[in-house]
Design a protein around this motif. Structure first.
Motif, PDB file in Angstrom:
ATOM      1  N   THR A   1      43.064  43.798  26.629  1.00 13.60           N
ATOM      2  CA  THR A   1      43.886  42.888  27.415  1.00 13.60           C
ATOM      3  C   THR A   1      43.711  43.170  28.901  1.00 13.60           C
ATOM      4  O   THR A   1      43.260  44.241  29.302  1.00 13.60           O
ATOM      5  CB  THR A   1      45.370  43.031  27.045  1.00 13.60           C
ATOM      6  OG1 THR A   1      45.801  44.350  27.384  1.00 13.60           O
ATOM      7  CG2 THR A   1      45.580  42.804  25.543  1.00 13.60           C
ATOM      8  N   ARG A   2      44.084  42.182  29.707  1.00 12.81           N
ATOM      9  CA  ARG A   2      43.961  42.372  31.157  1.00 12.81           C
ATOM     10  C   ARG A   2      44.788  43.564  31.613  1.00 12.81           C
ATOM     11  O   ARG A   2      44.330  44.351  32.449  1.00 12.81           O
ATOM     12  CB  ARG A   2      44.428  41.100  31.877  1.00 12.81           C
ATOM     13  CG  ARG A   2      44.342  41.201  33.392  1.00 12.81           C
ATOM     14  CD  ARG A   2      44.803  39.923  34.044  1.00 12.81           C
ATOM     15  NE  ARG A   2      43.962  38.802  33.663  1.00 12.81           N
ATOM     16  CZ  ARG A   2      44.153  37.549  34.095  1.00 12.81           C
ATOM     17  NH1 ARG A   2      45.163  37.287  34.908  1.00 12.81           N
ATOM     18  NH2 ARG A   2      43.355  36.586  33.708  1.00 12.81           N
ATOM     19  N   ARG A   3      45.967  43.722  31.054  1.00 11.05           N
ATOM     20  CA  ARG A   3      46.822  44.841  31.448  1.00 11.05           C
ATOM     21  C   ARG A   3      46.198  46.169  31.028  1.00 11.05           C
ATOM     22  O   ARG A   3      46.196  47.143  31.790  1.00 11.05           O
ATOM     23  CB  ARG A   3      48.201  44.685  30.829  1.00 11.05           C
ATOM     24  CG  ARG A   3      49.175  45.785  31.222  1.00 11.05           C
ATOM     25  CD  ARG A   3      50.566  45.509  30.685  1.00 11.05           C
ATOM     26  NE  ARG A   3      51.499  46.546  31.074  1.00 11.05           N
ATOM     27  CZ  ARG A   3      52.784  46.547  30.737  1.00 11.05           C
ATOM     28  NH1 ARG A   3      53.288  45.538  30.023  1.00 11.05           N
ATOM     29  NH2 ARG A   3      53.575  47.523  31.123  1.00 11.05           N
TER      30      ARG A   3
ATOM     31  N   ASP B   1      43.287  47.288  33.265  1.00  6.14           N
ATOM     32  CA  ASP B   1      43.629  47.687  34.629  1.00  6.14           C
ATOM     33  C   ASP B   1      43.995  49.167  34.597  1.00  6.14           C
ATOM     34  O   ASP B   1      45.056  49.544  34.099  1.00  6.14           O
ATOM     35  CB  ASP B   1      44.794  46.849  35.149  1.00  6.14           C
ATOM     36  CG  ASP B   1      45.126  47.132  36.612  1.00  6.14           C
ATOM     37  OD1 ASP B   1      44.636  48.167  37.138  1.00  6.14           O
ATOM     38  OD2 ASP B   1      45.868  46.343  37.216  1.00  6.14           O
TER      39      ASP B   1
ATOM     40  N   LYS C   1      39.418  48.224  37.705  1.00  6.61           N
ATOM     41  CA  LYS C   1      39.667  47.327  36.574  1.00  6.61           C
ATOM     42  C   LYS C   1      38.358  47.183  35.815  1.00  6.61           C
ATOM     43  O   LYS C   1      37.305  46.991  36.420  1.00  6.61           O
ATOM     44  CB  LYS C   1      40.156  45.963  37.058  1.00  6.61           C
ATOM     45  CG  LYS C   1      41.488  46.014  37.793  1.00  6.61           C
ATOM     46  CD  LYS C   1      41.913  44.631  38.269  1.00  6.61           C
ATOM     47  CE  LYS C   1      43.237  44.700  39.025  1.00  6.61           C
ATOM     48  NZ  LYS C   1      43.652  43.368  39.529  1.00  6.61           N
TER      49      LYS C   1
ATOM     50  N   ARG D   1      35.473  45.620  34.086  1.00  5.76           N
ATOM     51  CA  ARG D   1      34.842  44.306  34.065  1.00  5.76           C
ATOM     52  C   ARG D   1      34.067  44.095  32.771  1.00  5.76           C
ATOM     53  O   ARG D   1      34.076  43.007  32.200  1.00  5.76           O
ATOM     54  CB  ARG D   1      33.918  44.153  35.268  1.00  5.76           C
ATOM     55  CG  ARG D   1      33.177  42.831  35.340  1.00  5.76           C
ATOM     56  CD  ARG D   1      32.227  42.786  36.529  1.00  5.76           C
ATOM     57  NE  ARG D   1      32.956  42.698  37.792  1.00  5.76           N
ATOM     58  CZ  ARG D   1      32.360  42.631  38.981  1.00  5.76           C
ATOM     59  NH1 ARG D   1      31.029  42.680  39.062  1.00  5.76           N
ATOM     60  NH2 ARG D   1      33.080  42.546  40.084  1.00  5.76           N
TER      61      ARG D   1
ATOM     62  N   ASP E   1      35.335  46.658  38.181  1.00  9.03           N
ATOM     63  CA  ASP E   1      35.471  45.655  39.240  1.00  9.03           C
ATOM     64  C   ASP E   1      36.067  46.348  40.452  1.00  9.03           C
ATOM     65  O   ASP E   1      37.247  46.212  40.762  1.00  9.03           O
ATOM     66  CB  ASP E   1      36.359  44.510  38.764  1.00  9.03           C
ATOM     67  CG  ASP E   1      36.386  43.349  39.756  1.00  9.03           C
ATOM     68  OD1 ASP E   1      35.553  43.353  40.685  1.00  9.03           O
ATOM     69  OD2 ASP E   1      37.235  42.459  39.590  1.00  9.03           O
TER      70      ASP E   1
END
Length: 361
Positions: A157-159, A162, A186, A188, A205
């Motif tokens: 997930t994006r969270r 990160d 983060k 990528r 990223d």
């Protein structure tokens, strides 16, 4: 982009979460650490040199001193001259300014100096916005991921991807801490690595604030192999590379645990190669802490080191051999505002305040 691999495949680089200290992963090769940083360009209109033309590399720190004394000078670091703009009276300089240029709409004249001499003046100047470019990524090749990173990648997930604030910790081939870079990475992408089973190539990223430019790469190569075995390994370097050497000495020195020597020690400083500010502090560092040693990189840092925890216990004696070069090159330098002062005399005062008795030879 250049990759940098540790000898024997050891983990030269560790990505470590900054708050709790858990290790996201360890690898021996990174892409994106060695590249040219983004540089600002300044155009100086009506340029009038003070003496020789300003060409090529200009200085580690170039100060823009406004004629209006109510405004503070601005700093341009690692400045290079692109020469005159064709068919104009303007000079172009590039360098790092942390994007902190002059106030909006500033049009007053300024003079420039490099800390040692005045370079010239102009009637006004402007900061040319750099061209937009894609944000480069940082790739950790052959990464052995920790359990928490494996869990984050499995979630996807994006969270989870990160990673928050983290340090890219860098060690030399002997496993000793050398330096580091603070990141907010983060994830990528990631893929299996050709560098070994159960390893991945992790693409972040993240654009580094402090990439290692080409002129500093030989200095890094030397230090990544391990600290110097003898003194004055920096003596043959130019001022620009001495600055890179001093930065690594400072960062490494602040990571090491120093055992203070007993009071009353005699330290010997070899002053033969002191021709700039960088070499002065490199020689001081080696006098107290041996080859590659750190003992301050400026007057304020020197004063802190004299208080203890950096190898020295007051009182002590410093035998300064070959004092003449320092007096010749550093007794007439300039403050940020362009005021002349004697750096050597000031360093002697700081040493005296730290109860380091200096004997000149």
């Amino acid at each position: 982009m250049r990759g940098d691999r540790g000898q024997g495949g050891r983990g030269r680089y560790a990505l470590t979460e900054s708050e709790h200290g858990h290790v996201w992963g360890v690898c021996s090769e990174v892409e994106g650490l060695f590249r040219e940083p983004r540089r600002a360009t300044y155009e100086f209109f009506g340029w009038v040199p003070d003496g020789a033309e300003v060409r090529g590399w200009v200085g580690c720190r170039v100060w823009l001193v406004p004629e209006d004394t109510t405004t503070d000078p601005w700093l341009l670091e690692d400045a290079e001259s692109l020469g005159p703009r064709p068919r104009t009276d303007a000079l172009l300089l590039t360098g790092m300014d942390d994007y902190m240029g002059p106030p909006e709409g500033h049009r007053a004249p300024v003079r420039l100096h490099d800390g040692y001499r005045w370079l010239g003046s102009c009637r006004e100047f402007t900061r040319v916005l750099p061209e937009e470019r894609a944000t480069p990524s940082l790739v950790l090749r052959g990464l052995s991921p920790g359990d928490r990173l494996r869990q984050a990648l499995a979630k996807g997930t994006r969270r989870a991807l990160d990673l928050g604030e983290a340090w890219l910790e860098i060690r030399d081939d002997g496993g000793e801490p050398l330096t580091g870079r603070l990141l907010r990475p983060k994830v990528r992408a990631w893929r299996p690595s050709s560098l070994g089973p159960d390893r991945i190539d992790l693409e972040l990223d993240e654009e580094l604030d402090g990439p290692v430019p080409g002129h500093a790469s030989p200095v890094w190569d030397r230090w990544l192999a391990g600290p110097p075995e003898g003194p004055n390994a920096w003596a043959g370097l130019d001022t620009r590379q001495r600055e890179a050497w001093l930065e690594l000495v400072r960062e490494r020195g602040c990571r090491l645990e120093h055992q203070d020597r007993p009071a009353g020690q005699l330290y010997e400083l070899d002053g033969r190669h002191i021709t700039d500010e960088q070499s002065l502090f490199l020689a001081l560092g080696e006098a107290v802490n041996g080859p590659g040693g750190y003992f301050g990189g400026c007057e304020a840092a020197l004063a802190d080191c004299l208080l203890g925890n950096f190898g020295y216990t007051a009182p002590g004696t410093l035998l300064w051999r070959n004092f003449a070069p320092a007096r010749e090159y550093l007794s007439q330098v300039l403050t940020a505002e362009g005021e002349p002062y004697d750096l050597v005399a000031r360093v002697l005062e700081v040493l005296a305040e730290g109860r380091m008795r200096v004997t000149l030879a």
